[in-house]
Design a protein around this motif. Sequence first.
Motif, short mmCIF file in Angstrom:
data_model
loop_
_atom_site.label_atom_id
_atom_site.label_comp_id
_atom_site.label_asym_id
_atom_site.label_seq_id
_atom_site.Cartn_x
_atom_site.Cartn_y
_atom_site.Cartn_z
N SER A 1 -2.35 7.04 -8.89
CA SER A 1 -3.53 7.36 -8.09
C SER A 1 -3.19 7.35 -6.60
CB SER A 1 -4.65 6.37 -8.38
OG SER A 1 -4.32 5.10 -7.85
N LEU A 2 -4.09 7.91 -5.84
CA LEU A 2 -3.90 7.96 -4.39
C LEU A 2 -3.92 6.56 -3.79
CD1 LEU A 2 -3.55 9.79 -1.96
CD2 LEU A 2 -6.01 9.94 -1.79
N LYS A 3 -4.74 5.68 -4.35
CA LYS A 3 -4.81 4.30 -3.85
C LYS A 3 -3.50 3.56 -4.09
CE LYS A 3 -9.65 4.29 -4.92
NZ LYS A 3 -10.63 3.88 -5.90
N SER A 4 -2.92 3.75 -5.27
CA SER A 4 -1.64 3.10 -5.58
C SER A 4 -0.54 3.64 -4.68
CB SER A 4 -1.27 3.33 -7.03
OG SER A 4 -2.24 2.80 -7.87
N PHE A 5 -0.53 4.95 -4.46
CA PHE A 5 0.46 5.54 -3.57
C PHE A 5 0.31 4.98 -2.15
CE2 PHE A 5 1.66 8.83 -0.49
CZ PHE A 5 3.01 8.94 -0.80
N HIS A 6 -0.92 4.78 -1.71
CA HIS A 6 -1.17 4.24 -0.39
C HIS A 6 -0.58 2.83 -0.25
CE1 HIS A 6 -3.37 4.57 3.40
NE2 HIS A 6 -3.72 3.30 3.26
N ILE A 7 -0.76 2.02 -1.27
CA ILE A 7 -0.20 0.66 -1.24
C ILE A 7 1.32 0.70 -1.21
CG2 ILE A 7 0.04 -1.47 -2.58
CD1 ILE A 7 -2.89 -1.14 -3.38
N THR B 1 3.25 -7.13 11.76
CA THR B 1 2.01 -7.91 11.77
C THR B 1 0.79 -7.03 11.52
OG1 THR B 1 3.01 -9.45 13.34
CG2 THR B 1 0.61 -9.49 13.15
N LEU B 2 0.72 -5.91 12.21
CA LEU B 2 -0.40 -4.99 12.02
C LEU B 2 -0.39 -4.39 10.62
CD1 LEU B 2 -0.47 -3.18 15.47
CD2 LEU B 2 -2.02 -4.95 14.64
N GLY B 3 0.80 -4.04 10.13
CA GLY B 3 0.91 -3.47 8.79
C GLY B 3 0.53 -4.46 7.71
N LEU B 4 0.90 -5.70 7.88
CA LEU B 4 0.53 -6.72 6.89
C LEU B 4 -0.97 -6.96 6.89
CD1 LEU B 4 1.64 -8.69 4.80
CD2 LEU B 4 1.84 -10.38 6.62
N GLY B 5 -1.55 -6.98 8.07
CA GLY B 5 -3.01 -7.11 8.16
C GLY B 5 -3.72 -5.94 7.50
N TYR B 6 -3.20 -4.74 7.70
CA TYR B 6 -3.79 -3.56 7.08
C TYR B 6 -3.62 -3.59 5.56
CZ TYR B 6 -4.84 1.27 5.98
OH TYR B 6 -5.38 2.41 5.45
N LEU B 7 -2.48 -4.05 5.09
CA LEU B 7 -2.25 -4.16 3.64
C LEU B 7 -3.23 -5.14 3.02
CD1 LEU B 7 -0.57 -3.44 1.14
CD2 LEU B 7 0.95 -5.33 1.75
N ILE B 8 -3.45 -6.27 3.66
CA ILE B 8 -4.40 -7.26 3.14
C ILE B 8 -5.81 -6.68 3.14
CG2 ILE B 8 -5.49 -9.48 3.65
CD1 ILE B 8 -2.70 -10.39 4.68
N TRP B 9 -6.20 -6.01 4.21
CA TRP B 9 -7.52 -5.40 4.27
C TRP B 9 -7.69 -4.34 3.19
CZ3 TRP B 9 -8.85 -0.31 5.19
CH2 TRP B 9 -10.21 -0.06 5.32
N PHE B 10 -6.68 -3.49 3.02
CA PHE B 10 -6.78 -2.43 2.02
C PHE B 10 -6.80 -2.99 0.61
CE2 PHE B 10 -5.19 0.97 -0.69
CZ PHE B 10 -6.06 1.98 -0.33
N ALA B 11 -6.02 -4.02 0.35
CA ALA B 11 -5.99 -4.62 -0.99
C ALA B 11 -7.35 -5.23 -1.33
CB ALA B 11 -4.90 -5.67 -1.08
N ARG B 12 -8.00 -5.85 -0.35
CA ARG B 12 -9.33 -6.40 -0.59
C ARG B 12 -10.35 -5.30 -0.85
NH1 ARG B 12 -9.67 -11.15 3.94
NH2 ARG B 12 -8.24 -12.58 2.89
N SER B 13 -10.28 -4.23 -0.08
CA SER B 13 -11.22 -3.14 -0.30
C SER B 13 -10.88 -2.34 -1.55
CB SER B 13 -11.26 -2.22 0.92
OG SER B 13 -10.03 -1.54 1.06
N TYR B 14 -9.63 -2.39 -1.98
CA TYR B 14 -9.20 -1.69 -3.20
C TYR B 14 -9.91 -2.28 -4.42
CZ TYR B 14 -6.07 0.09 -6.82
OH TYR B 14 -5.55 0.71 -7.92
N ARG B 15 -10.10 -3.59 -4.42
CA ARG B 15 -10.79 -4.23 -5.53
C ARG B 15 -12.24 -3.77 -5.62
NH1 ARG B 15 -9.33 -9.99 -3.90
NH2 ARG B 15 -7.10 -9.74 -3.69
N THR B 16 -12.87 -3.56 -4.48
CA THR B 16 -14.28 -3.15 -4.49
C THR B 16 -14.44 -1.66 -4.74
OG1 THR B 16 -14.31 -2.87 -2.10
CG2 THR B 16 -14.94 -5.03 -2.96
N LEU B 17 -13.39 -0.86 -4.52
CA LEU B 17 -13.48 0.58 -4.71
C LEU B 17 -13.32 1.01 -6.16
CD1 LEU B 17 -11.44 1.88 -1.64
CD2 LEU B 17 -13.91 1.89 -1.95
N ARG B 18 -12.85 0.14 -7.01
CA ARG B 18 -12.62 0.51 -8.42
C ARG B 18 -13.86 0.85 -9.13
NH1 ARG B 18 -7.76 -2.76 -11.17
NH2 ARG B 18 -6.30 -2.37 -9.55
#
Length: 64
Positions: free
Chosen positions: A2-8, A47-64
């Motif tokens: 999926s596009l979300k998995s590719f993004h991660i 640092t910014l990339g890790l913060g973005y990864l954490i934010w995206f992973a949290r929102s990924y759970r709610t987007l399912r």
Amino acid sequence: MSLKSFHIIFIAATLALMGFLTYWGGQRFLTGEAQGWLLFCGLLGATLGLGYLIWFARSYRTLR
């Protein structure tokens, strides 16, 4: 895939490159070949990339 998995995966690859940039910049800074800009940019990007990864992973759970 999926596009979300590719993004991660893309974010993880970017973090790996930022880690390499940080290592390389740190080595050049310690040997006196360069100023601290490579090290600073690598740390900032990681640092910014890790913060973005954490934010995206949290929102990924709610987007399912």
